[in-house]
Write a protein that holds these residues in place. Structure first.
Motif, short mmCIF file in Angstrom:
data_model
loop_
_atom_site.label_atom_id
_atom_site.label_comp_id
_atom_site.label_asym_id
_atom_site.label_seq_id
_atom_site.Cartn_x
_atom_site.Cartn_y
_atom_site.Cartn_z
N ARG A 1 -4.76 -23.11 50.70
CA ARG A 1 -4.44 -22.24 51.92
C ARG A 1 -5.57 -22.78 53.00
N ASN B 1 12.11 -5.82 53.63
CA ASN B 1 12.08 -7.20 53.96
C ASN B 1 10.93 -7.87 52.37
N SER C 1 12.43 -8.23 47.69
CA SER C 1 13.25 -8.67 46.60
C SER C 1 12.54 -9.99 45.84
N CYS C 2 11.75 -10.54 47.12
CA CYS C 2 11.37 -12.07 46.04
C CYS C 2 9.74 -11.66 45.82
N TYR D 1 -5.13 -14.99 57.22
CA TYR D 1 -4.65 -16.43 56.45
C TYR D 1 -2.95 -15.42 56.23
N LEU D 2 -3.53 -14.09 56.22
CA LEU D 2 -1.92 -13.33 55.23
C LEU D 2 -0.96 -13.51 56.83
N VAL E 1 3.29 -14.70 57.06
CA VAL E 1 3.82 -13.92 56.70
C VAL E 1 4.90 -14.17 58.26
N ARG F 1 2.59 -24.37 52.81
CA ARG F 1 3.11 -24.10 51.94
C ARG F 1 4.60 -23.86 51.91
N SER F 2 5.74 -23.04 51.07
CA SER F 2 6.99 -23.24 51.24
C SER F 2 7.81 -22.82 52.30
N LEU G 1 9.93 -9.18 62.31
CA LEU G 1 9.22 -8.10 62.71
C LEU G 1 8.28 -8.09 63.70
C1 HEC Z 1 12.84 -15.51 50.09
C2 HEC Z 1 12.26 -14.88 49.09
C3 HEC Z 1 10.77 -14.34 49.89
C4 HEC Z 1 10.55 -13.14 50.91
C5 HEC Z 1 11.83 -12.01 51.28
C6 HEC Z 1 9.54 -12.92 51.49
N1 HEC Z 1 8.78 -14.32 50.90
FE1 HEC Z 1 6.47 -14.28 51.02
N2 HEC Z 1 6.48 -16.22 49.71
C7 HEC Z 1 7.49 -16.16 48.84
C8 HEC Z 1 7.44 -17.85 48.21
C9 HEC Z 1 7.87 -18.89 48.11
C10 HEC Z 1 5.90 -18.08 48.59
C11 HEC Z 1 5.15 -19.23 47.92
C12 HEC Z 1 4.58 -20.33 49.15
C13 HEC Z 1 3.83 -21.20 48.56
O1 HEC Z 1 3.41 -20.98 47.30
O2 HEC Z 1 4.02 -22.16 49.17
C14 HEC Z 1 4.91 -17.03 49.25
C15 HEC Z 1 4.14 -16.15 49.45
C16 HEC Z 1 3.70 -15.20 50.26
C17 HEC Z 1 2.20 -15.50 51.04
C18 HEC Z 1 0.58 -16.56 51.21
C19 HEC Z 1 0.48 -15.86 49.41
C20 HEC Z 1 -0.52 -16.74 48.77
O3 HEC Z 1 -0.97 -16.51 47.47
O4 HEC Z 1 -1.06 -17.31 49.77
C21 HEC Z 1 2.48 -13.90 51.58
C22 HEC Z 1 0.98 -13.87 52.40
C23 HEC Z 1 3.23 -13.62 51.80
N3 HEC Z 1 4.44 -14.76 51.02
C24 HEC Z 1 4.02 -12.49 52.10
C25 HEC Z 1 5.59 -12.17 52.20
C26 HEC Z 1 5.56 -10.92 53.09
C27 HEC Z 1 4.80 -10.12 53.47
C28 HEC Z 1 7.57 -11.11 53.13
C29 HEC Z 1 7.72 -9.72 54.04
C30 HEC Z 1 7.35 -9.38 55.01
C31 HEC Z 1 7.76 -12.00 52.77
N4 HEC Z 1 6.02 -13.05 52.26
C32 HEC Z 1 8.61 -12.46 51.81
C33 HEC Z 1 9.02 -15.81 49.34
C34 HEC Z 1 9.68 -15.11 49.94
#
Ligand code: HEC
Length: 142
Positions: free
Chosen positions: A33, A64, A67-68, A101-102, A106, A115-116, A126
């Motif tokens: 991170r 939001n 689903s993931c 960070y979080l 977002v 990150r991805s 939002l």
């Molecule tokens: C389409 C799928 C998808 C949705 C919908 C999604 N995310 Fe993610 N999110 C991911 C993926 C994939 C990663 C991992 C990225 C990586 O590891 O590189 C991630 C990573 C994160 C992280 C970082 C976590 C870490 O360990 O550092 C946070 C915080 C996060 N998401 C919050 C949210 C929130 C809050 C929402 C809704 C508003 C959301 N995500 C919606 C796919 C999604």
């Protein structure tokens, strides 16, 4: 005349390869991170412990994020199953990462934070308040 430069470069490249090879062998990849940029650094959640906000955050999370990231935030939602890397475990992230960070990830999306890109940017989708409410809810997940 320029020899020392090339020797240094070769050594650097070789040590990079060596490190990459070692990293590939570990069973559990560690999450790297980055520090959030200045405009995010030090931000804290204004809604921590605010039950009305947490309830709102729960509804927003379900719409939001669930689903993931899954019902309990473990990163096991159906839409995330095929993604590589998998959606993060938000219970763990809440413990390991700063609120700043979080919020940064977002708001700006995974790509902006190194990150991805499957983790989208929620800026414009939002409001900042909504993101903080979601994160306040995520903090309560067990
Ligand atoms: C389409 C799928 C998808 C949705 C919908 C999604 N995310 Fe993610 N999110 C991911 C993926 C994939 C990663 C991992 C990225 C990586 O590891 O590189 C991630 C990573 C994160 C992280 C970082 C976590 C870490 O360990 O550092 C946070 C915080 C996060 N998401 C919050 C949210 C929130 C809050 C929402 C809704 C508003 C959301 N995500 C919606 C796919 C999604």
């Amino acid at each position: 005349m320029k020899k020392p430069f090339w020797i240094a470069l070769t050594v650097l490249m070789l040590s990079g390869l060596f490190l990459a090879a070692c990293g590939g062998g570990s069973s559990k990849p560690t999450i790297v991170r980055k520090d959030p940029p200045a405009e995010y650094a030090g931000k804290t959640n204004p809604y921590t412990g605010d039950q009305a906000a947490i309830d709102e955050g729960k509804a927003l999370y379900t719409q939001n994020c669930e689903s993931c990231h899954g019902t309990a935030g473990l990163g096991d939602g159906p839409a995330g199953a095929a993604l590589d890397p998998h959606p993060g475990n938000l219970q763990q992230a809440s413990k390991d990462a700063s609120e700043a960070y979080l919020f940064w990830v977002v708001n700006e999306g995974g790509a902006a934070a190194g990150r991805s890109a499957s983790m989208a940017s929620y800026k414009g989708i939002l409001t900042e308040d909504e993101i903080w409410k979601i994160l306040a809810y995520v903090k309560t997940l067990k």
